[in-house]
Write a protein that holds these residues in place. Sequence first.
Motif, mmCIF file in Angstrom:
data_model
loop_
_atom_site.group_PDB
_atom_site.id
_atom_site.type_symbol
_atom_site.label_atom_id
_atom_site.label_comp_id
_atom_site.label_asym_id
_atom_site.label_seq_id
_atom_site.Cartn_x
_atom_site.Cartn_y
_atom_site.Cartn_z
ATOM 1 N N THR A 231 11.273 -18.376 -1.600
ATOM 2 C CA THR A 231 11.070 -18.352 -0.152
ATOM 3 C C THR A 231 12.264 -17.707 0.543
ATOM 4 O O THR A 231 12.659 -18.111 1.637
ATOM 5 C CB THR A 231 10.849 -19.773 0.386
ATOM 6 O OG1 THR A 231 11.964 -20.604 0.003
ATOM 7 C CG2 THR A 231 9.567 -20.368 -0.153
ATOM 8 N N SER A 233 14.583 -15.716 2.828
ATOM 9 C CA SER A 233 14.410 -15.214 4.190
ATOM 10 C C SER A 233 14.847 -13.752 4.269
ATOM 11 O O SER A 233 15.452 -13.212 3.333
ATOM 12 C CB SER A 233 15.252 -16.051 5.164
ATOM 13 O OG SER A 233 16.637 -15.847 4.899
ATOM 14 N N LYS A 284 8.747 -26.844 5.900
ATOM 15 C CA LYS A 284 9.399 -25.541 6.052
ATOM 16 C C LYS A 284 8.327 -24.464 6.170
ATOM 17 O O LYS A 284 7.266 -24.554 5.562
ATOM 18 C CB LYS A 284 10.304 -25.260 4.849
ATOM 19 C CG LYS A 284 11.503 -26.201 4.745
ATOM 20 C CD LYS A 284 12.394 -25.823 3.571
ATOM 21 C CE LYS A 284 13.590 -26.749 3.475
ATOM 22 N NZ LYS A 284 14.480 -26.411 2.340
ATOM 23 N N GLN A 286 8.703 -21.023 5.593
ATOM 24 C CA GLN A 286 8.889 -19.750 4.909
ATOM 25 C C GLN A 286 7.716 -19.438 3.992
ATOM 26 O O GLN A 286 7.174 -20.326 3.332
ATOM 27 C CB GLN A 286 10.174 -19.756 4.067
ATOM 28 C CG GLN A 286 11.455 -19.795 4.883
ATOM 29 C CD GLN A 286 11.991 -21.210 5.004
ATOM 30 O OE1 GLN A 286 11.232 -22.169 5.014
ATOM 31 N NE2 GLN A 286 13.302 -21.325 5.097
#
Length: 425
Positions: A231, A233, A284, A286
């Motif tokens: 995941t 970013s 989360k 993501q």
Amino acid sequence: MKNDRYIERLIDIQVVKHLSAFGAICIEGPKWCGKTWTSAFHAASEVRIGNPDGNFQNRRLAEMNPSLVLSGASPRLIDEWQEVPALWDAVRAHVDRSGTKGGFILTGSSTPKHKGILHSGAGRIARLRMHTMSLYEAGYSSGQVSLKDICTGEAPSLMTGEVDLMEIIDRIIRGGWPENIGVPLDLAMLLPGQYIQAILADDIYRLDGIKRDTRKIHKLLRSLARNESTTASNRTLKRDIIEKDDDDIDINVIAEYLDIFNRLFLLDNQLPFSTSLRSSVRVKQQEKRHFCDPSLACALLGATPDRLLGDLNTLGFLFEALVERDLRIYAETFDGRLYHYQDYSNREIDAVIELPNGEWSAFEIKLGANEIDAGAANLLKIKKAFEQDAKAKPPQTLCVVCGLSNAAYQRPDGVFVVPITALKN
């Protein structure tokens, strides 16, 4: 347009279904995944906009008057329609006038900018996403166990046969490209590499005619390969490029390039999953990063069988990508959606499949049979946490998808175990 050489694809069912319900369908997906072959199999006539015959006569006709290329037996295939974006509105208008179903099949390996397209096509043109081939479609999975059965808690217990680690590595590096079926691995490895070169040398420029820094694009692609099945970013990708490739790239440029990759169907990320809008679990947001096929990450990393044998950590991430590609393809045949789960309490689920009725199943992905116990323990722990949250819906079934297991079965604790080489839709 029937072809004796055609290999059936799982999307065939969706094609027939949507042709019966809509005036036209648009099959989108990465280059070389088989869109044209599948579309031609279901079509009664065709026009190929990218055909160079007659100095690209078909494209020139479509540019002069899009309606000129619409005449023909239905369903009529219009291949690579995005070369002349006005064709979209022409098809939509024709569908409106005729009121008939199943008139056209459009295919596209990139998404054009919406400039010049006046109507979304909603209600007239249905979009279907095509993927590279799953192990079952390519003949590398026996198909003894149905994913749909697992999601409804009805999967059988049976011996599925031994699986060699080199076989798994072969499937990852080879990828799900139809042209790679039956090809020796050393030759099959060439195709993903050429795919990347085609993206860099031609496809990105053809999207909008803007010249970009292909050197930086290649560095970003390498970073995405290093972060496959994570995941990471955009800022993580930026740091990775600085640390690994000793170069800098603006965060806004990264976002622009990622949008380009999505328009070329090069990426197929996993969205995050939340069990309930009212759940107290902070999830989360993501996406889990994936190329459209794990072989592309292999090509960018220079992965060979020997190198992957010496780097089991990287092999694990690539195996996860392979499994999640297949889970997505199988789930879409029964209108299931693939997600991943990650919350702020450090609880993670590799893959989540949500059914149309809201029920969902949780999957852990493990390469070795010695990791099955750990995968099952994690699933049971997370299920218990969901059961203790009155606002959250717990998973209906739990399953560990394994690479090197020789059997499919349900454990005494209720967790299913299935080898990826025995799975189908």
